[in-house]
Design an enzyme around this catalytic site. Sequence first.
Site, PDB file in Angstrom:
ATOM      1  CG  ASP A  29      10.312  30.028  -9.018  1.00 19.00           C
ATOM      2  OD1 ASP A  29       9.330  29.272  -8.869  1.00 19.00           O
ATOM      3  OD2 ASP A  29      10.611  30.536 -10.107  1.00 19.00           O
ATOM      4  CB  ILE A  30       6.316  28.444  -5.063  1.00 15.38           C
ATOM      5  CG1 ILE A  30       5.479  28.861  -6.255  1.00 15.38           C
ATOM      6  CG2 ILE A  30       6.278  29.483  -3.959  1.00 15.38           C
ATOM      7  CD1 ILE A  30       3.983  28.892  -5.965  1.00 15.38           C
ATOM      8  CD  GLU A  88       9.029  33.303 -16.791  1.00 17.14           C
ATOM      9  OE1 GLU A  88      10.064  32.861 -16.287  1.00 17.14           O
ATOM     10  OE2 GLU A  88       8.960  34.437 -17.264  1.00 17.14           O
ATOM     11  CG  HIS A  93      10.269  37.902 -13.307  1.00 17.65           C
ATOM     12  ND1 HIS A  93       9.300  38.203 -14.237  1.00 17.65           N
ATOM     13  CD2 HIS A  93      10.532  36.588 -13.461  1.00 17.65           C
ATOM     14  CE1 HIS A  93       8.984  37.124 -14.915  1.00 17.65           C
ATOM     15  NE2 HIS A  93       9.731  36.115 -14.468  1.00 17.65           N
ATOM     16  CG  HIS A  95      14.122  33.374 -13.355  1.00 13.38           C
ATOM     17  ND1 HIS A  95      13.219  32.532 -12.737  1.00 13.38           N
ATOM     18  CD2 HIS A  95      13.457  33.963 -14.378  1.00 13.38           C
ATOM     19  CE1 HIS A  95      12.056  32.617 -13.363  1.00 13.38           C
ATOM     20  NE2 HIS A  95      12.166  33.471 -14.364  1.00 13.38           N
TER      21      HIS A  95
END
Length: 129
Positions: A29-30, A88, A93, A95
Amino acid sequence: MASIFSKIIAGEIPAFKVAENDEFLAFLDIEPLAEGHTLVVPKKEVDYLFDVDDELLGRMMIFSKQVAKKIEKAIPCLRIGVTVIGLEVPHAHIHLIPINHIGDMNFSKKPSPPSMDKLKATLDKILAQ
Protein backbone atom coordinates in the site's frame (compact mmCIF):
# COMPACT_ATOMS: atom_id res chain seq x y z
CA MET A 1 -14.38 1.08 -16.02
CA ALA A 2 -11.10 -0.37 -14.80
CA SER A 3 -10.14 0.40 -11.22
CA ILE A 4 -6.69 1.56 -10.18
CA PHE A 5 -6.05 -2.03 -9.07
CA SER A 6 -6.93 -3.33 -12.55
CA LYS A 7 -4.42 -0.86 -13.97
CA ILE A 8 -1.76 -2.10 -11.52
CA ILE A 9 -2.53 -5.72 -12.49
CA ALA A 10 -2.24 -4.79 -16.19
CA GLY A 11 1.12 -3.12 -15.56
CA GLU A 12 -0.19 0.32 -16.54
CA ILE A 13 0.66 1.68 -13.08
CA PRO A 14 3.82 0.55 -11.26
CA ALA A 15 3.56 -1.21 -7.89
CA PHE A 16 5.81 -2.77 -5.28
CA LYS A 17 4.80 -6.39 -5.91
CA VAL A 18 5.15 -8.68 -2.89
CA ALA A 19 3.72 -11.82 -4.55
CA GLU A 20 1.85 -12.82 -7.68
CA ASN A 21 0.36 -15.86 -9.33
CA ASP A 22 -2.14 -16.43 -12.14
CA GLU A 23 -5.11 -15.36 -9.99
CA PHE A 24 -3.85 -12.84 -7.43
CA LEU A 25 -1.47 -9.97 -6.85
CA ALA A 26 -0.14 -8.67 -3.53
CA PHE A 27 1.52 -5.26 -3.44
CA LEU A 28 2.53 -2.67 -0.87
CA ASP A 29 0.00 0.00 0.00
CA ILE A 30 1.50 3.39 -0.91
CA GLU A 31 -0.27 4.98 2.08
CA PRO A 32 0.40 2.26 4.66
CA LEU A 33 -0.88 2.21 8.21
CA ALA A 34 2.33 0.37 9.09
CA GLU A 35 5.50 -0.73 7.34
CA GLY A 36 4.65 -3.80 5.28
CA HIS A 37 0.94 -2.94 4.82
CA THR A 38 0.05 -5.03 1.79
CA LEU A 39 -3.03 -5.30 -0.42
CA VAL A 40 -4.11 -8.63 -1.89
CA VAL A 41 -6.37 -8.43 -4.95
CA PRO A 42 -7.85 -10.95 -7.36
CA LYS A 43 -6.81 -10.35 -10.94
CA LYS A 44 -10.41 -10.91 -11.95
CA GLU A 45 -12.34 -7.64 -11.60
CA VAL A 46 -14.93 -8.03 -8.85
CA ASP A 47 -16.14 -4.96 -6.97
CA TYR A 48 -17.01 -6.49 -3.58
CA LEU A 49 -15.16 -9.24 -1.74
CA PHE A 50 -18.32 -11.15 -0.92
CA ASP A 51 -19.24 -11.24 -4.60
CA VAL A 52 -16.08 -13.25 -5.34
CA ASP A 53 -17.08 -16.84 -6.05
CA ASP A 54 -16.47 -19.25 -3.17
CA GLU A 55 -13.65 -21.23 -4.74
CA LEU A 56 -11.72 -18.13 -5.78
CA LEU A 57 -12.29 -16.54 -2.36
CA GLY A 58 -10.90 -19.65 -0.66
CA ARG A 59 -7.79 -19.54 -2.83
CA MET A 60 -7.49 -15.79 -2.17
CA MET A 61 -7.41 -16.42 1.58
CA ILE A 62 -4.75 -19.13 1.16
CA PHE A 63 -2.69 -16.75 -1.00
CA SER A 64 -3.16 -14.02 1.64
CA LYS A 65 -1.98 -16.40 4.35
CA GLN A 66 1.20 -17.17 2.41
CA VAL A 67 1.88 -13.45 1.92
CA ALA A 68 1.14 -12.71 5.58
CA LYS A 69 3.70 -15.31 6.70
CA LYS A 70 6.39 -13.57 4.62
CA ILE A 71 5.46 -10.15 6.00
CA GLU A 72 5.48 -11.50 9.55
CA LYS A 73 9.04 -12.78 9.11
CA ALA A 74 10.24 -9.53 7.57
CA ILE A 75 8.54 -6.88 9.73
CA PRO A 76 8.69 -7.04 13.55
CA CYS A 77 5.10 -7.28 14.82
CA LEU A 78 2.85 -9.35 17.07
CA ARG A 79 0.40 -10.28 14.31
CA ILE A 80 -0.65 -9.55 10.77
CA GLY A 81 -4.02 -7.88 11.02
CA VAL A 82 -6.53 -8.65 8.30
CA THR A 83 -9.28 -6.30 7.27
CA VAL A 84 -11.67 -5.71 4.42
CA ILE A 85 -13.21 -2.28 4.08
CA GLY A 86 -14.27 -2.33 0.46
CA LEU A 87 -15.14 1.34 0.09
CA GLU A 88 -11.88 2.81 -1.11
CA VAL A 89 -11.51 1.11 -4.50
CA PRO A 90 -14.23 -0.73 -6.45
CA HIS A 91 -12.12 -3.90 -6.68
CA ALA A 92 -12.18 -6.64 -4.05
CA HIS A 93 -9.11 -6.52 -1.81
CA ILE A 94 -7.76 -7.61 1.55
CA HIS A 95 -5.49 -5.48 3.75
CA LEU A 96 -2.64 -7.31 5.52
CA ILE A 97 -1.22 -5.00 8.19
CA PRO A 98 1.62 -5.70 10.65
CA ILE A 99 0.23 -4.77 14.08
CA ASN A 100 1.22 -4.64 17.72
CA HIS A 101 -1.98 -2.99 19.04
CA ILE A 102 -5.58 -2.87 17.86
CA GLY A 103 -5.21 0.86 17.18
CA ASP A 104 -2.63 0.05 14.52
CA MET A 105 -5.54 -0.73 12.18
CA ASN A 106 -7.26 2.64 12.55
CA PHE A 107 -8.10 3.71 9.01
CA SER A 108 -9.37 7.09 10.15
CA LYS A 109 -5.81 8.26 10.80
CA LYS A 110 -4.03 9.51 7.72
CA PRO A 111 -0.45 8.33 7.61
CA SER A 112 2.22 10.27 5.80
CA PRO A 113 3.21 8.26 2.73
CA PRO A 114 6.72 6.80 2.85
CA SER A 115 9.28 7.62 0.20
CA MET A 116 9.72 5.33 -2.78
CA ASP A 117 13.11 4.34 -1.34
CA LYS A 118 11.47 3.29 1.94
CA LEU A 119 8.82 1.26 0.09
CA LYS A 120 11.55 -0.42 -1.97
CA ALA A 121 13.49 -1.25 1.23
CA THR A 122 10.35 -2.74 2.77
CA LEU A 123 9.67 -4.75 -0.38
CA ASP A 124 13.24 -6.09 -0.36
CA LYS A 125 12.85 -7.23 3.27
CA ILE A 126 9.65 -9.11 2.44
CA LEU A 127 10.98 -10.65 -0.78
CA ALA A 128 14.01 -11.94 1.13
CA GLN A 129 11.65 -14.23 3.04
